[in-house]
Design a protein around this motif. Sequence first.
Motif, PDB file in Angstrom:
ATOM      1  N   ASP A 268       0.819  -1.219   0.000  1.00 56.57           N
ATOM      2  CA  ASP A 268       0.000   0.000   0.000  1.00 56.57           C
ATOM      3  C   ASP A 268       0.851   1.267   0.000  1.00 56.57           C
ATOM      4  O   ASP A 268       0.381   2.327  -0.393  1.00 56.57           O
ATOM      5  CB  ASP A 268      -0.988   0.010   1.171  1.00 56.57           C
ATOM      6  N   ASP A 289      -0.591   1.126 -11.674  1.00 60.62           N
ATOM      7  CA  ASP A 289      -1.435   1.794 -12.659  1.00 60.62           C
ATOM      8  C   ASP A 289      -0.742   3.052 -13.186  1.00 60.62           C
ATOM      9  O   ASP A 289      -0.114   3.795 -12.431  1.00 60.62           O
ATOM     10  CB  ASP A 289      -2.782   2.187 -12.047  1.00 60.62           C
ATOM     11  N   ALA A 294      -2.274   2.766  -7.625  1.00 63.74           N
ATOM     12  CA  ALA A 294      -3.118   2.545  -6.455  1.00 63.74           C
ATOM     13  C   ALA A 294      -2.272   2.583  -5.188  1.00 63.74           C
ATOM     14  O   ALA A 294      -2.732   3.045  -4.135  1.00 63.74           O
ATOM     15  CB  ALA A 294      -3.828   1.198  -6.579  1.00 63.74           C
ATOM     16  N   GLN A 295      -1.032   2.094  -5.289  1.00 64.41           N
ATOM     17  CA  GLN A 295      -0.110   2.172  -4.166  1.00 64.41           C
ATOM     18  C   GLN A 295       0.325   3.625  -3.973  1.00 64.41           C
ATOM     19  O   GLN A 295       0.554   4.352  -4.951  1.00 64.41           O
ATOM     20  CB  GLN A 295       1.134   1.306  -4.416  1.00 64.41           C
TER      21      GLN A 295
END
Length: 551
Positions: A268, A289, A294-295
């Motif tokens: 994350d 992405d 997203a991280q």
Amino acid sequence: MMNGGRLLVESLMALGARVGFGVPGESYLAVLDALHDTRGQLDFVLCRNEGGAAFMAAAWGKLTGQPGLCFVTRGPGATNASIGVHTAMQDSAPMLLFVGQVGTDMKGREAFQELDYRAVYGTMAKWAVEIDSVERIPEILARAWVTATTGRPGPVVIALPEDMLAEATATAPLTAAPRIAEPAPAAAAMVEALALLKSAARPLLMVGGCNWTDAGRRALQDFAEASDIPVVAAFRYQDSFDNFSPCYAGEAGVGMPAHVRALVTEADVILAVNLRFGEMTTDGYTLLDVPVPAQRLIHVHGSDRELGKVYQPALGIHAGPNEFAAALAPVRGNWAEWRARARQGFEDSLSAPPQPSPVDMAQVIAHLREVLPKDAILTNGAGNFTVWPNKFYKYGSQARLLAPQSGAMGYGLPAAIAARVAFPGRTVVCFAGDGDFQMNCQELGTAMQAGAQPIVLLLNNGIYGTIRAHQERNFPGRVSGTTLENPDFVQLAQAYGYHAERVARTEDFPAAFARALASDSGAVLDLDISPEALTPRQTLSQMRAAAEAKR
């Protein structure tokens, strides 16, 4: 008074250069003449092909952090050398390529072997320049040295018109190398970065690049271990972090292990230090992405042009890797199981099943892990065979890997020679496929003449393995252009004065390698590898059958 060639050479010595690689040419005779008087201070390693010489210079830069020097003649020499420039750029390795050029009075006429080097190398190098005035040699050399070594390190191409090199001048040479302080991170940025990491449930550290100092590597490892954060190396930079550390979890590169892919996608918060997000490290830009991952990404790089180039970070920090590592302070979080699982994935990935081959590379690499010294230098070019030094060897804090991010075949042998020139007392082992080896096998002569012979492990399976694998997956059973008929590699190596032998059975390898280590003239071990053993966990026949089943 001195001519331009001598001014160039004396300035290079002042910058700290001590070795150059090259192939002679009439376009830079004045430089060769000046090098006649610098033996023992700035040595010229005579190579057999400009491509091999450029690979040696690129590898020197990657290994030492100082620009590797390459000297070639105009036109054909320059185009042959381009492969090394491209490799140095993709590796972020400092390099200076000096290219002879037609006289200034002939430019623009398509004179013999004339090229426009700014156009040829404009997208391949950090900077391409031509020195038209002899008085500007010190100025441009100093700038080239700084350009090659700062920010994102890389290659600089310097064209040298023949008449400029022959011209006499009273211009004084350089007296010392410029000292450029590595950029340090802003204090506020460090506070924010550490806060992001503390907020993570699954933090991940990614690391790469060749411009690390020993202190920088140690500081980063101390931070990772004190914080209990798993570490993944960028493609072919697994030597940038001690693989014996409990935090090291593997390499994100070609043939990425499933556990590494899962680490990157499930993290994350990712702290990425000193790496460019290339295609191989990101599995074709699929693990994060584009353009906003997203991280939560903290991207740290010495070049501001790398920040946000592909991925928009939650926090971009313009700082050199060593200064950034020195500024880190440990963080704590509830991720011990995450780190332990990452490490177990790496340890499990080091085991391969028995290989269907007369010589089983799984057993060979296991033996090498036991017998090679801690400061061994391993090199490879490109091909399926690279999985063994890239995925199944543990690089400790003193070991090094020289392998091309560009995927250039033929890099391994020249890189090994450069390593032996740089560190004559260290064990250097080159892994080469039979196709890869024949891209630059003539450089065995370079090593013989320079007294810089490495050990070569020649994985001889009679095919261009990587392309055959792609053929079998896309056009199963339709073999075209990937089968090799090879010479007697033992006799070839012996002709260059090497110890050489054919290893036909796995059980014969330990004794053969002991003889290779004991040889004063280098060694080439021709290993009998079956084409069936195309990858560690899938045979050629299984690959073909799987593709046919999909039809």
